[in-house]
Design a protein around this motif. Structure first.
Motif, PDB file in Angstrom:
ATOM      1  N   ALA A 346     -45.928   1.008 -33.555  1.00  0.00           N
ATOM      2  CA  ALA A 346     -44.919   1.555 -34.454  1.00  0.00           C
ATOM      3  C   ALA A 346     -43.698   0.654 -34.388  1.00  0.00           C
ATOM      4  O   ALA A 346     -43.255   0.260 -33.315  1.00  0.00           O
ATOM      5  CB  ALA A 346     -44.541   2.981 -34.056  1.00  0.00           C
ATOM      6  N   ALA A 347     -43.194   0.307 -35.571  1.00  0.00           N
ATOM      7  CA  ALA A 347     -42.035  -0.577 -35.635  1.00  0.00           C
ATOM      8  C   ALA A 347     -41.135  -0.134 -36.774  1.00  0.00           C
ATOM      9  O   ALA A 347     -41.617   0.362 -37.807  1.00  0.00           O
ATOM     10  CB  ALA A 347     -42.490  -2.023 -35.839  1.00  0.00           C
ATOM     11  N   PRO A 348     -39.845  -0.302 -36.609  1.00  0.00           N
ATOM     12  CA  PRO A 348     -38.929   0.043 -37.704  1.00  0.00           C
ATOM     13  C   PRO A 348     -38.999  -0.998 -38.809  1.00  0.00           C
ATOM     14  O   PRO A 348     -39.056  -2.210 -38.544  1.00  0.00           O
ATOM     15  CB  PRO A 348     -37.554   0.037 -37.023  1.00  0.00           C
ATOM     16  CG  PRO A 348     -37.692  -0.908 -35.880  1.00  0.00           C
ATOM     17  CD  PRO A 348     -39.118  -0.763 -35.405  1.00  0.00           C
ATOM     18  N   LEU A 349     -39.044  -0.546 -40.043  1.00  0.00           N
ATOM     19  CA  LEU A 349     -39.057  -1.455 -41.184  1.00  0.00           C
ATOM     20  C   LEU A 349     -37.730  -1.389 -41.932  1.00  0.00           C
ATOM     21  O   LEU A 349     -36.989  -2.358 -41.999  1.00  0.00           O
ATOM     22  CB  LEU A 349     -40.231  -1.112 -42.108  1.00  0.00           C
ATOM     23  CG  LEU A 349     -41.623  -1.255 -41.475  1.00  0.00           C
ATOM     24  CD1 LEU A 349     -42.695  -0.876 -42.481  1.00  0.00           C
ATOM     25  CD2 LEU A 349     -41.837  -2.665 -40.953  1.00  0.00           C
ATOM     26  N   LEU A 350     -37.436  -0.227 -42.462  1.00  0.00           N
ATOM     27  CA  LEU A 350     -36.162  -0.014 -43.153  1.00  0.00           C
ATOM     28  C   LEU A 350     -35.510   1.237 -42.568  1.00  0.00           C
ATOM     29  O   LEU A 350     -35.963   2.355 -42.829  1.00  0.00           O
ATOM     30  CB  LEU A 350     -36.390   0.156 -44.656  1.00  0.00           C
ATOM     31  CG  LEU A 350     -36.935  -1.062 -45.415  1.00  0.00           C
ATOM     32  CD1 LEU A 350     -37.236  -0.701 -46.861  1.00  0.00           C
ATOM     33  CD2 LEU A 350     -35.935  -2.219 -45.352  1.00  0.00           C
TER      34      LEU A 350
END
Length: 471
Positions: A346-350
């Motif tokens: 899981a990674a932040p995109l916007l």
């Protein structure tokens, strides 16, 4: 291949928001080479010698305070609280393992499939399932976010420990100062009683000469007024004594009767040890407030790193191993074993600036912690300079006051001798007596201030170890 492609795409997208934490300049404060007011040379006296460790009252009260002071107990609890936080941060880096068991009953209505079923087909409308599972989850902490959080928590433990040491030093210095003030009151009382005895003798002599008709009654009245002044000064000491007892009750968590009993113990004459020479750089490793500020700065730095790592992906591994059966007798059958294994990223995109705002806040917190550290360093330098200066000034004052008292007392004795021999009038004797009055008290007070100045210097230099027995 599809999984590898998905992971690569997620990492590429995460790189859009990832990056190093912002740089916050934290240059070490510039320290002078030496203290201005420090002595050029010093005997090899230990820092603890600045305290009245030879005073029986101080030794006992210090031992009682270290054993039962609520302030120290609160500081110890703060340390335990910080250690618990560090333990929790360390545990976050390890897998989470759990277990569960369940019994589920299900009833199905046949009408949901249709009003009729093909021949030979039937199903149970009621079913009971039995399950037992062992689950595990682990954040791999690839980018070190959890490690940075643990480092911050450990730094908080160091800060709490240094703060507790600061509380201990402040407590001992307050007790030492109060005991010194008490001994100074005793010395002042002794000097006032000497003044009172001299004034009463002078009034008695004036009365004898008045009754003999060789001196006016006004001489006796003036001598009695001098004695009344000494009695008034003596009475004024009671309020100071009550204040000191109340202060020691608060510091030591003992009753007033216990404090008075300890202070009533006889003690020898305390010396005035020379101020030990030291360097400004030693304050960085001796002063608890500087150490606490440095640990807080280290914690803020680690928290900034942990916050910046929120922009990187989080890799999780999870799995479950269990038993699932539709009959209690089949629960431990080999066919009932079920399991699962999964990996996630899981990674932040916007996030529309949410993480960046947290990073900016953490950077500002680190800047504030650094300025607090600088303030603690310069506060320590100022306290040490003032401490050395106070010791030098108080010693000069005590020496001058002692010489003044000796000179005035000698003048008063000579005037009284000349008066008894008929070579001086009563006014000369009275003026000499009034000049000598309170000179001994002033000398005792000056000596007390010199001893008190050493306690302030002991505290300014970071204190020293004092075991519960007062040694």
């Amino acid at each position: 291949m599809r999984g590898l492609l998905f992971a690569t795409s997620a990492l590429a997208l995460a790189a859009c928001v990832a990056g190093p934490p912002p740089e916050v300049a934290t240059q070490a404060p510039a320290l002078p080479d030496a203290f201005v007011y420090a002595p050029d040379a010093s005997d090899a006296v230990g820092l603890v010698a600045l305290l009245p460790v030879g005073d029986a009252g101080f030794d006992v009260l210090a031992q009682q305070a270290l054993a039962s002071s609520p302030t120290l107990a609160e500081a110890a609890a703060r340390i335990e609280q910080a250690r618990a936080g560090a333990d929790r941060a360390g545990a976050e880096r390890l897998p989470t393992i759990g277990a569960n068991a369940s019994v589920t009953g299900t009833r199905t209505s046949p009408s949901q499939f249709s009003s009729t079923l093909p021949p030979g087909i039937s199903f149970d409308t009621e079913r009971v399932s039995y399950a037992a599972n062992l689950t595990a989850r682990w954040d791999l902490d690839v980018f070190g976010r959890l490690k940075a959080q643990q480092r911050a928590a450990l730094a908080r433990v160091d800060a709490a420990d240094a703060s507790a040491r600061g509380v201990r030093i402040a407590l001992l210095s307050e007790i030492a100062a109060s005991v010194i003030d008490w001994r100074t009151l005793e010395a002042r009382e002794a000097e006032i009683r000497n003044d009172l005895a001299a004034a009463e003798d002078l009034a008695r002599l004036a009365g004898v000469r008045e009754r003999a008709g060789i001196a006016p009654g006004f001489d006796r009245v003036r001598a009695e007024s001098s004695a009344a002044t000494s009695r008034s000064r003596l009475s004024a000491l009671s309020s100071e004594r009550a204040r000191l007892v109340g202060r020691l009750v608060t510091l030591t968590a003992q009753t007033a009767a216990q404090v008075q009993a300890v202070l009533a113990k006889e003690t020898g004459t305390l010396d005035l040890p020379a101020a030990p020479a030291t360097l400004p750089s030693t304050l960085l490793v001796n002063r608890p407030d500087v150490l606490a500020a440095a640990a807080t700065l280290a914690a803020a730095d680690a928290e900034l790193a942990a916050t910046a790592r929120k922009r990187f992906p989080v890799f999780d591994l999870s799995g479950a191993l269990g038993l699932l059966a539709f009959g209690i007798g089949d629960l431990f059958d080999s066919q009932s074993v079920v399991g699962s294994l999964a990996g996630s990223i899981a990674a932040p995109l916007l996030d529309f600036g949410r993480i960046q705002a947290e990073i900016d806040g953490a950077a500002a917190g680190k800047s504030a912690a650094f300025e607090s550290y600088r303030g603690a360093v310069y506060t320590a330098l100022g306290d040490a300079e003032a401490g050395y200066g106070l010791v030098a000034a108080a010693d000069s004052e005590a020496l001058a006051a002692a010489e003044e008292a000796s000179s005035l007392q000698r003048a008063a004795r000579l005037a009284n001798t000349r008066y008894e021999a008929g070579l001086a009038d009563f006014l000369t004797v009275l003026e000499a007596r009034r000049a000598a009055d309170a000179s001994g008290e002033r000398a005792a007070a000056a000596l007390g201030r010199a001893r008190r100045a050493r306690v302030l210097l002991w505290q300014a230099l970071g204190g020293s170890e004092l075991n519960p027995s007062g040694e």
